[in-house]
Scaffold this motif. Structure first.
Motif: not given
Length: 207
Positions: A127-139, A193-198, A200-206
């Motif tokens: 209503h105020y022309d303020v944009p919004g963004l949604y993101v998965n905080g577990q990633e 399954f949704a621990d962001p630290i885990r 991130l570790e998995q992503t870095l290992m891959e």
């Protein structure tokens, strides 16, 4: 010093007297926790206004000023009427203000759909022309990219909302039951399954 304050150490910003509820750090412009839900929102508008005022009163000194104000609020607090007032003020004056909504879907112990007609808080600024963004905080990497994009936008164009969806592994406070309102299975799943630290570790290992 901020972490020391959270642990009530004498080396904290308030010498341990503020704790998590009233923490404050003048040197880093950190205005910490607030006792009332959503009370921080109007203060953030004032902080953002002060940035514009600095630029107006001292243009040479702040010619390359990239400061913005960032205010954290939960999805429960984002249902407070203060958000609408602050979105209007921020949009009207194009304030360098980022509304960062931490959305665990529970407020304290209340399911968001129980009290909100629309749970998509990141769309509250339309209503105020303020944009919004949604993101998965577990990633973490997705959150980093989204954060950078939104901060760049706020610096150049004005206010925005970033809604970070996450899971709360424990109660709102130590006094809350471990499995409030039948969340035992959800918490078990989230921790596995949704621990962001885990993640991130998995992503870095891959890579």
């Amino acid at each position: 010093a901020v972490m020391a304050e959270l642990f009530m150490k004498d080396t904290g910003t308030c010498r341990g007297a503020g704790g998590s509820m009233h923490i404050y750090d003048k040197d880093t412009f950190f205005q910490g926790g607030w006792a009332l839900v959503a009370e921080q929102l109007p203060y953030a508008v004032g902080a953002a206004r002060s940035i514009l005022l600095d630029r107006h009163l001292h243009p040479e000194e702040h010619a390359n000023d990239e400061r913005i104000a960032v205010v954290f609020v939960g999805e429960g607090g984002a249902q407070n009427g203060r958000l609408a007032e602050c979105l209007n003020a921020a949009a009207k004056e194009k304030l360098p203000l980022l509304f960062l909504v931490i959305d665990n879907g529970r407020a304290i112990n209340t399911f968001t759909p129980d009290v909100a007609k629309n749970s998509d808080v990141h769309l509250a600024g339309r209503h105020y022309d303020v944009p919004g963004l949604y993101v998965n905080g577990q990633e973490p990497l997705d959150t980093l990219r989204a954060g950078r994009a939104v901060v760049d936008y706020v610096r150049k164009s004005g206010p925005a909302i970033l809604r970070v969806h996450t899971y709360r592994f424990n109660g709102h406070s130590p006094a809350d039951p471990e499995h409030e309102r039948g969340r035992k299975d959800e918490k078990k799943w989230a921790r596995e399954f949704a621990d962001p630290i885990r993640n991130l570790e998995q992503t870095l290992m891959e890579t």
